[in-house]
Design a protein around this motif. Structure first.
Motif, PDB file in Angstrom:
ATOM      1  N   GLU A   1       0.840  -1.210   0.000  1.00 51.49           N
ATOM      2  CA  GLU A   1       0.000   0.000   0.000  1.00 51.49           C
ATOM      3  C   GLU A   1       0.872   1.255   0.000  1.00 51.49           C
ATOM      4  OE1 GLU A   1      -3.366   2.061   2.910  1.00 51.49           O
ATOM      5  OE2 GLU A   1      -3.082  -0.123   2.923  1.00 51.49           O
ATOM      6  N   LYS A   2       0.474   2.255  -0.814  1.00 49.76           N
ATOM      7  CA  LYS A   2       1.198   3.516  -0.860  1.00 49.76           C
ATOM      8  C   LYS A   2       0.799   4.390   0.317  1.00 49.76           C
ATOM      9  CE  LYS A   2       1.910   3.761  -5.872  1.00 49.76           C
ATOM     10  NZ  LYS A   2       1.661   4.548  -7.110  1.00 49.76           N
ATOM     11  N   ILE A   3       1.814   5.026   0.898  1.00 52.06           N
ATOM     12  CA  ILE A   3       1.598   5.926   2.031  1.00 52.06           C
ATOM     13  C   ILE A   3       2.147   7.291   1.646  1.00 52.06           C
ATOM     14  CG2 ILE A   3       2.140   6.401   4.449  1.00 52.06           C
ATOM     15  CD1 ILE A   3       0.477   3.911   4.172  1.00 52.06           C
TER      16      ILE A   3
ATOM     17  N   GLU B   1       7.472  13.920   9.145  1.00 56.19           N
ATOM     18  CA  GLU B   1       8.447  13.477  10.151  1.00 56.19           C
ATOM     19  C   GLU B   1       8.148  12.049  10.598  1.00 56.19           C
ATOM     20  OE1 GLU B   1       8.869  16.174  13.428  1.00 56.19           O
ATOM     21  OE2 GLU B   1       9.142  17.912  12.121  1.00 56.19           O
ATOM     22  N   ALA B   2       6.876  11.727  10.798  1.00 60.59           N
ATOM     23  CA  ALA B   2       6.492  10.374  11.206  1.00 60.59           C
ATOM     24  C   ALA B   2       6.866   9.358  10.139  1.00 60.59           C
ATOM     25  CB  ALA B   2       4.987  10.319  11.475  1.00 60.59           C
ATOM     26  N   ILE B   3       6.586   9.687   8.890  1.00 62.83           N
ATOM     27  CA  ILE B   3       6.916   8.795   7.776  1.00 62.83           C
ATOM     28  C   ILE B   3       8.428   8.606   7.684  1.00 62.83           C
ATOM     29  CG2 ILE B   3       6.967   8.634   5.254  1.00 62.83           C
ATOM     30  CD1 ILE B   3       4.151   9.896   5.277  1.00 62.83           C
TER      31      ILE B   3
ATOM     32  N   ALA C   1       9.936   0.118   8.519  1.00 62.38           N
ATOM     33  CA  ALA C   1       8.503  -0.173   8.500  1.00 62.38           C
ATOM     34  C   ALA C   1       7.854   0.323   7.220  1.00 62.38           C
ATOM     35  CB  ALA C   1       7.815   0.466   9.700  1.00 62.38           C
ATOM     36  N   LEU C   2       8.452   1.350   6.605  1.00 62.84           N
ATOM     37  CA  LEU C   2       8.016   1.868   5.314  1.00 62.84           C
ATOM     38  C   LEU C   2       9.220   1.886   4.382  1.00 62.84           C
ATOM     39  CD1 LEU C   2       5.790   4.880   6.466  1.00 62.84           C
ATOM     40  CD2 LEU C   2       5.008   2.636   5.701  1.00 62.84           C
TER      41      LEU C   2
ATOM     42  N   LYS D   1       9.086  10.111  -4.844  1.00 54.92           N
ATOM     43  CA  LYS D   1       7.940  10.533  -4.037  1.00 54.92           C
ATOM     44  C   LYS D   1       7.004   9.363  -3.706  1.00 54.92           C
ATOM     45  CE  LYS D   1       7.765  15.282  -5.779  1.00 54.92           C
ATOM     46  NZ  LYS D   1       6.916  16.327  -6.415  1.00 54.92           N
ATOM     47  N   THR D   2       7.523   8.145  -3.830  1.00 56.77           N
ATOM     48  CA  THR D   2       6.675   6.972  -3.618  1.00 56.77           C
ATOM     49  C   THR D   2       7.146   6.184  -2.402  1.00 56.77           C
ATOM     50  OG1 THR D   2       6.306   6.816  -6.009  1.00 56.77           O
ATOM     51  CG2 THR D   2       5.708   4.905  -4.670  1.00 56.77           C
TER      52      THR D   2
END
Length: 224
Positions: free
Chosen positions: A36-38, A56-58, A66-67, A73-74
């Motif tokens: 899934e894209k975030i 900042e969280a991402i 985790a990501l 930009k993906t």
């Protein structure tokens, strides 16, 4: 020079910290799917914060694995291979059993009562087919036990593993009825804690993790 008797002012979480905690929890409990894209926009909209705390969280979760940043930009939720899932399972067996065995003598009556309440609610949600909500309670159930070991570094290791495997729990969302085995394993854990029996607790955790891994493995292989 410090003033004796003057207590520190409580430090509240910043928006970035709170957003990170919420997104991290969503990943751990399978609220997002592998692949899934975030985006900062989706996180900001969901958490009702501005772009800055969302970014900042991402960024923190990318650094923790985790990501995954797969393009300029993906950002996506990584999809684990069976080999990676097997590796995580083997590590989880060891660290979660260790935490549970150490935690067993530390479990107070109030903690066990809270554990029973959580399990009762979890079973109710399963009967209502509220699987996503039951995943959140499943996490609460396990960490109520693990955190009683009072070993923050060990808990951090366990949380990092759940963070990696959490999205894969989505594969368990099938039209088939949910198996009853995990309920029995959880009830056995509670019984073992009441009896102050670390082996009974650890055996039930091993059975729970083994059952979950095998079911996840079979479902993923059937989709290949």
């Amino acid at each position: 020079m410090s003033i004796k008797g003057l207590a520190p002012v409580p430090r509240h979480k910043t928006l970035a910290e709170d957003t990170y905690d919420r997104l991290r929890s969503a990943i751990m409990t399978g609220a997002v799917r592998p692949g899934e894209k975030i985006s900062a926009r989706s996180v900001a909209d969901s958490a009702q914060v501005s772009f800055t705390p969302a970014r900042e969280a991402i960024g923190r979760l990318i650094s923790e694995g985790a990501l995954e940043l797969v393009g300029p930009k993906t950002i996506i939720v990584p999809q684990l291979s069976l080999q990676s899932l097997s590796e995580i399972y083997k590590i989880r067996i060891n660290v979660e059993v260790m935490a549970a065995e150490i935690a067993t003598p530390n479990m107070t009556r109030s903690l066990i009562f809270k554990l029973e309440e959580t399990q009762d609610e979890l079973e109710t949600l399963r009967k209502l087919d509220s699987y996503q909500a039951s995943l959140e309670l499943n996490e609460q159930f396990h960490f109520l036990i693990y955190k009683a070991c009072n070993m923050p570094r060990l808990i951090a290791i366990i949380e990092s593993l759940w963070l990696q495997v959490g999205p894969s729990f989505n594969f368990l969302l099938t039209p088939d009825s949910l198996p009853e085995d995990p309920i029995g394993y959880h009830r056995t854990m509670i019984e073992g804690l009441k009896n102050n029996n670390p082996k009974q607790v650890s055996d039930a955790i091993c059975a729970d993790l083994e059952f979950g891994f095998q079911r996840l493995k079979d479902l993923i292989q059937s989709m290949e």
